[in-house]
Design a protein around this motif. Structure first.
Motif, PDB file in Angstrom:
ATOM      1  N   ASN A  13       0.800  -1.224   0.000  1.00 24.43           N
ATOM      2  CA  ASN A  13       0.000   0.000   0.000  1.00 24.43           C
ATOM      3  C   ASN A  13       0.833   1.275   0.000  1.00 24.43           C
ATOM      4  O   ASN A  13       0.288   2.373   0.043  1.00 24.43           O
ATOM      5  N   SER A  14       2.164   1.148  -0.026  1.00 19.04           N
ATOM      6  CA  SER A  14       3.033   2.326  -0.021  1.00 19.04           C
ATOM      7  C   SER A  14       4.451   1.907  -0.380  1.00 19.04           C
ATOM      8  O   SER A  14       4.803   0.716  -0.328  1.00 19.04           O
ATOM      9  N   TYR A  15       5.275   2.894  -0.712  1.00 18.77           N
ATOM     10  CA  TYR A  15       6.684   2.613  -0.937  1.00 18.77           C
ATOM     11  C   TYR A  15       7.349   2.121   0.337  1.00 18.77           C
ATOM     12  O   TYR A  15       8.181   1.213   0.303  1.00 18.77           O
ATOM     13  N   ASP A  16       6.991   2.728   1.454  1.00 19.54           N
ATOM     14  CA  ASP A  16       7.597   2.343   2.718  1.00 19.54           C
ATOM     15  C   ASP A  16       7.342   0.870   3.025  1.00 19.54           C
ATOM     16  O   ASP A  16       8.256   0.133   3.416  1.00 19.54           O
ATOM     17  N   GLN A  17       6.108   0.422   2.843  1.00 19.65           N
ATOM     18  CA  GLN A  17       5.775  -0.967   3.140  1.00 19.65           C
ATOM     19  C   GLN A  17       6.531  -1.925   2.207  1.00 19.65           C
ATOM     20  O   GLN A  17       7.057  -2.959   2.646  1.00 19.65           O
ATOM     21  N   GLN A  18       6.596  -1.581   0.947  1.00 16.36           N
ATOM     22  CA  GLN A  18       7.297  -2.424  -0.020  1.00 16.36           C
ATOM     23  C   GLN A  18       8.787  -2.510   0.310  1.00 16.36           C
ATOM     24  O   GLN A  18       9.382  -3.602   0.285  1.00 16.36           O
ATOM     25  N   VAL A  62       1.925   3.080 -10.581  1.00 14.52           N
ATOM     26  CA  VAL A  62       1.602   2.763 -11.977  1.00 14.52           C
ATOM     27  C   VAL A  62       0.097   2.693 -12.206  1.00 14.52           C
ATOM     28  O   VAL A  62      -0.654   2.132 -11.391  1.00 14.52           O
ATOM     29  N   MET A  63      -0.352   3.261 -13.326  1.00 19.04           N
ATOM     30  CA  MET A  63      -1.743   3.197 -13.746  1.00 19.04           C
ATOM     31  C   MET A  63      -1.780   3.028 -15.262  1.00 19.04           C
ATOM     32  O   MET A  63      -0.743   3.068 -15.931  1.00 19.04           O
ATOM     33  N   PHE A 116       3.278   0.150  -6.769  1.00 22.09           N
ATOM     34  CA  PHE A 116       4.208   1.250  -6.539  1.00 22.09           C
ATOM     35  C   PHE A 116       5.559   0.906  -7.174  1.00 22.09           C
ATOM     36  O   PHE A 116       6.311   0.092  -6.645  1.00 22.09           O
ATOM     37  N   SER A 117       5.846   1.527  -8.298  1.00 23.44           N
ATOM     38  CA  SER A 117       7.074   1.229  -9.030  1.00 23.44           C
ATOM     39  C   SER A 117       8.237   2.022  -8.444  1.00 23.44           C
ATOM     40  O   SER A 117       8.295   3.245  -8.553  1.00 23.44           O
ATOM     41  N   ASP A 118       9.149   1.307  -7.823  1.00 21.51           N
ATOM     42  CA  ASP A 118      10.303   1.946  -7.208  1.00 21.51           C
ATOM     43  C   ASP A 118      11.448   2.028  -8.212  1.00 21.51           C
ATOM     44  O   ASP A 118      11.401   1.439  -9.293  1.00 21.51           O
ATOM     45  N   ALA A 119      12.480   2.766  -7.865  1.00 23.12           N
ATOM     46  CA  ALA A 119      13.722   2.797  -8.637  1.00 23.12           C
ATOM     47  C   ALA A 119      14.850   3.090  -7.667  1.00 23.12           C
ATOM     48  O   ALA A 119      14.626   3.618  -6.571  1.00 23.12           O
ATOM     49  N   ILE A 170       4.335  11.097  -5.016  1.00 16.91           N
ATOM     50  CA  ILE A 170       2.868  11.051  -5.103  1.00 16.91           C
ATOM     51  C   ILE A 170       2.331  12.406  -5.544  1.00 16.91           C
ATOM     52  O   ILE A 170       1.434  12.495  -6.402  1.00 16.91           O
ATOM     53  N   GLU A 171       2.907  13.465  -4.973  1.00 13.95           N
ATOM     54  CA  GLU A 171       2.501  14.820  -5.354  1.00 13.95           C
ATOM     55  C   GLU A 171       2.773  15.071  -6.834  1.00 13.95           C
ATOM     56  O   GLU A 171       1.949  15.668  -7.539  1.00 13.95           O
ATOM     57  N   THR A 172       3.914  14.590  -7.314  1.00 17.45           N
ATOM     58  CA  THR A 172       4.246  14.744  -8.731  1.00 17.45           C
ATOM     59  C   THR A 172       3.215  14.060  -9.614  1.00 17.45           C
ATOM     60  O   THR A 172       2.790  14.599 -10.641  1.00 17.45           O
TER      61      THR A 172
END
Length: 337
Positions: free
Chosen positions: A117-122, A156-157, A240-243, A279-281
């Motif tokens: 549900n978030s980058y932090d969780q992942q 991603v959507m 949530f696509s990280d890099a 997220i704001e972006t």
């Protein structure tokens, strides 16, 4: 001891001065690094990768110089990890859901729809859980890489230039770009056709009609001008696509300890900024997308239930084949706690 004559004294003094000079030069040795990534300079991840390099260069006071190569000048999205591993570059921008599954298929859990549900969780799954750590250590060990910074590309959507994405029927026959293997079960369940394309070829493919639909973080459609050919979008986000910015471990370990610490400190600081803003972006991009005449459909009620039912019946079972059962169970347990 005999007194040295003038000539001998001059030689001795010269030797001492030379020794001091070379010792000082060795102490002040400048280390260099090439930072390669495929993102265009206006992309969220490119901006923060450049910020990382600029801040390291400033604080290193001449002892470490990072030179930046954006826009795939050196390597594309699919070649970055191999370039770092081989030492062709010292640092690279990695989109892990593209680069990591060929090394360890279980990283596909990061793209499992609705898992995190978030980058932090992942990120905590890969950093804290036993199953996640095993995946992470296997990948970084085999690839010879060290994490310097989190630099997410965005949630991603789906975007399309064909028509509004408001029903399952609307998904049939779309010409969709497939960047990663884990996308294919969804497109197949929808009845869409898929074309495998790297990032650098997407604009031309949209322009020529080779494809009309993509899965993408919102920021990417603006950064690469894809929204010139995309007029419709569908929410909610899928994953949530990280890099990451990652370094060649052999090169990293060759640096003095204080420069290693500098890279980690700057990576933590700039990575936090990048993560806080992503997220704001995305929301800003979607607002601009609407201002350009774009239509954003957020599935809800019966329509969302139809998509969810299809995901459960066809997409999830197909994706399970891409991930070991033990890892999938571990991830589900982790997010439930």
């Amino acid at each position: 001891m005999k007194q040295l004559n003038k000539g001998a004294k001059a030689i001795l003094v010269g030797a001492i001065v030379s020794a001091g000079f070379f010792a000082g030069s060795a102490f002040a040795q400048e280390h260099t690094a090439r930072l390669s990534f495929h993102w265009s300079p206006t992309h969220h991840s490119a901006i923060h990768a450049q910020m990382f390099a600029d801040e390291v260069n400033k604080r290193a006071d001449g002892r470490l110089k990072i030179e930046v190569f954006p826009s795939g000048q050196l390597f594309g999205i699919r070649e970055q990890l191999g370039a770092i591993t081989s030492g062709a570059v010292e640092i690279g921008g990695i989109v892990p859901i593209v680069s990591f599954p060929p090394v360890n298929k279980n990283y596909n859990v990061a793209a499992f729809p609705g898992m995190f549900n978030s980058y932090d969780q992942q990120r905590r799954f890969f950093a804290e859980s036993e199953a996640g750590q095993e995946i992470w250590n296997d990948i970084t060990g085999k690839s010879g890489t060290t994490l310097l910074m989190y630099n997410p590309v965005g949630p991603v959507m789906t975007f399309s230039g064909a028509h509004e994405l408001d029903s399952l029927e609307a998904m049939k026959g779309l010409k969709a770009r497939a960047l990663i293997k884990s996308e294919r079960p969804m497109w197949e369940a929808y009845g869409a056709n898929t074309v495998s394309l790297p990032t650098g070829e997407v604009y031309t493919a949209l322009q020529t009609g080779m494809i009309d639909t993509i899965n993408s973080p919102p920021g990417s459609i603006r950064a690469y001008s894809w929204w010139e050919y995309l007029g419709y979008a569908q929410l909610p986000y899928q994953y949530f696509s990280d890099a990451y910015l990652m370094a060649n471990t052999e090169w990293y370990n060759s640096l003095p300890a204080d420069l290693q610490q500098l890279l980690q400190e700057v990576g933590a600081e700039v990575g936090a900024i990048s993560t806080d803003k992503i997220i704001e972006t995305g929301e800003e991009t979607l607002a601009q997308f609407k201002e350009r005449g774009g239509v954003v459909t957020e599935l809800s009620g019966e329509k969302k239930a139809e998509f969810d039912a299809l995901m459960a019946a066809e997409v999830v079972p197909a994706m399970v084949d891409l991930i070991d059962d033990s890892v999938l169970g571990a991830a589900q347990e982790f997010v439930s706690e």
